[in-house]
Motif scaffolding. Sequence first.
Motif, short mmCIF file in Angstrom:
data_model
loop_
_atom_site.label_atom_id
_atom_site.label_comp_id
_atom_site.label_asym_id
_atom_site.label_seq_id
_atom_site.Cartn_x
_atom_site.Cartn_y
_atom_site.Cartn_z
N GLY A 206 -51.08 12.66 3.72
CA GLY A 206 -52.52 12.49 3.83
C GLY A 206 -53.34 13.66 3.36
N GLN A 207 -52.74 14.53 2.55
CA GLN A 207 -53.43 15.72 2.07
C GLN A 207 -52.61 16.36 0.97
N LYS A 278 -57.39 13.81 4.00
CA LYS A 278 -58.12 14.41 5.11
C LYS A 278 -59.10 15.48 4.65
N SER A 279 -58.73 16.20 3.57
CA SER A 279 -59.53 17.34 3.14
C SER A 279 -59.33 17.57 1.65
#
Length: 371
Positions: A206-207, A278-279
């Motif tokens: 997720g990143q 996420k970022s």
Amino acid sequence: MSPKTNILLIGATGHIGGSVLLRFLERSDAASLSITTITRSSEKAGKLRTLGVNVVVGSYSDFPLLEKLASEADVIIDIGDSDDLPAARATLRGTEKRFKATGVAPILIHTSGTGVLSDNAAGMYAYETIYDDANPEQIETLAPTQFHRNIDLELINADKQGYVKTYLVIPSMIYGIASGRLVELGIQNRQSFQIPLLICMSLDRGQGGMVGEGKNLWPNVHIDDVADLYVVLYDAIISNPATGHGREGIYFAENGEISLYDVGVAISKVLVELGRGKSAEPTPFTEEEVDKYFAGIPYFGSNSRCVATRSRSIGWQPTRTTADLFASIKPETEDLLKQSIDDWIQQARQRLVTALDLNVVAALVEPVSAP
């Protein structure tokens, strides 16, 4: 009528191999070439035959078959497995038979990779050495335990014995989705290895990520530019038999350089844009993630720096730059989202593990301070 040039193209269904095959099929002198390849798939064999390719249904691990086909070829373009030493030796036995039968040393263009230049930086620094393909003395300082190096040395030694002329094409980080008739027919693998794997790992966690601080540097090259190099090299060899071979026959493929941190940033931004991240700032892979994705081998934390002086000297003119690599990440990610990320990671992880020699693994696992 002049006899046709017999070309054995190993790896024609792969990302690079299919792109190279397509270029040979589209040449203005294609009618003067007899191209043979091997595939395990009867379905792909049938499709290749419709394009005028001679196809043998079989395996690269069938060494007697590989030796026989090599003994019948004037030119061998090996874009199969860069780390299959038994297959390379079978191919060389075939070239030696060819030489004894004809008195003419056949041409062997083999695919290696700039992983041969990799170190154990673990993402913590960029080394200063830039390897030049026009400097054989510098390249000969590489340890025989380096990634791909055992086969590279085997081919160079065979060239020295005089029964074959060997040329090593050494691509860097290849990016870009392949296109063309072979892709449309479902024959060719569309994707490369390193960038898709980093994207898949980032999707899984997720990143975007990198090994260590991502300060390590790698050169890069677009798939179309890589494929063009094989054609330029082939033409140079045919028009000028004195074209560098053996220890003088190293041909890097690069057109830019990038840090793995910057790759991580680019992937992170795309993931955020697509609602999967996420970022926009990448984070270091944890030890658990290095184990999960790389089998404990921090290969993506290594440096690999080079300049393709010799390749450019024979007329190779790559046009895609690092900016194109950044632009390729979004379509690559969108394409991968249609696939099984878990399957992709497992297959790529296994490929990395089987490719790396144990000595190379040992050297990569323990990082050292910057030189």
